[in-house]
Design a protein around this motif. Sequence first.
Motif, PDB file in Angstrom:
ATOM      1  N   ILE A 182       5.290 -10.310  11.029  1.00  0.00           N
ATOM      2  CA  ILE A 182       3.937  -9.777  11.162  1.00  0.00           C
ATOM      3  C   ILE A 182       3.616  -8.926   9.934  1.00  0.00           C
ATOM      4  O   ILE A 182       4.517  -8.388   9.297  1.00  0.00           O
ATOM      5  N   PRO A 183       2.338  -8.809   9.615  1.00  0.00           N
ATOM      6  CA  PRO A 183       1.978  -8.071   8.397  1.00  0.00           C
ATOM      7  C   PRO A 183       2.240  -6.576   8.524  1.00  0.00           C
ATOM      8  O   PRO A 183       2.153  -6.004   9.605  1.00  0.00           O
ATOM      9  N   LEU A 184       2.541  -5.952   7.412  1.00  0.00           N
ATOM     10  CA  LEU A 184       2.756  -4.506   7.368  1.00  0.00           C
ATOM     11  C   LEU A 184       1.431  -3.770   7.433  1.00  0.00           C
ATOM     12  O   LEU A 184       0.388  -4.316   7.094  1.00  0.00           O
ATOM     13  N   SER A 185       1.519  -2.516   7.842  1.00  0.00           N
ATOM     14  CA  SER A 185       0.356  -1.643   7.777  1.00  0.00           C
ATOM     15  C   SER A 185       0.848  -0.250   7.436  1.00  0.00           C
ATOM     16  O   SER A 185       1.801   0.241   8.032  1.00  0.00           O
ATOM     17  N   GLU A 186       0.210   0.390   6.473  1.00  0.00           N
ATOM     18  CA  GLU A 186       0.613   1.747   6.096  1.00  0.00           C
ATOM     19  C   GLU A 186       0.041   2.788   7.031  1.00  0.00           C
ATOM     20  O   GLU A 186       0.330   3.969   6.900  1.00  0.00           O
ATOM     21  N   SER A 187      -0.796   2.359   7.964  1.00  0.00           N
ATOM     22  CA  SER A 187      -1.427   3.342   8.840  1.00  0.00           C
ATOM     23  C   SER A 187      -0.949   3.229  10.286  1.00  0.00           C
ATOM     24  O   SER A 187      -1.418   3.970  11.139  1.00  0.00           O
ATOM     25  N   LYS A 188      -0.033   2.312  10.561  1.00  0.00           N
ATOM     26  CA  LYS A 188       0.444   2.144  11.935  1.00  0.00           C
ATOM     27  C   LYS A 188       1.956   2.269  12.005  1.00  0.00           C
ATOM     28  O   LYS A 188       2.671   1.858  11.088  1.00  0.00           O
TER      29      LYS A 188
END
Length: 89
Positions: A10-16
């Motif tokens: 799954i894609p990364l997220s810097e805010s989650k």
Amino acid sequence: MIKFNNHKSIPLSESKTLLELAIDHKIELNHSCGGHGTCGTCRVIIDNYEDLPARNAIELEMANDRKFNPNERLACQTITNIQLKVKIP
Ligand code: FES
């Protein structure tokens, strides 16, 4: 990308957090305290843990109390933008 157990990446997220990403992608990951860092049920094992940011104060307290290994992290307290392989024990 993050790969949880045998799920697709799954894609990364810097805010989650890792927990929020798992929930968003319907990956089963216990979180009894709702992500407040008090239950430890979201504990995961990270292959490349050396690349993660340091534990925050909430996670550090639990890691010390429960004697976590360095590769054990609380998914609800971990935010990162690096590629990860995550095992849900
Ligand atoms: S959900 Fe409770 S410690 Fe992470």
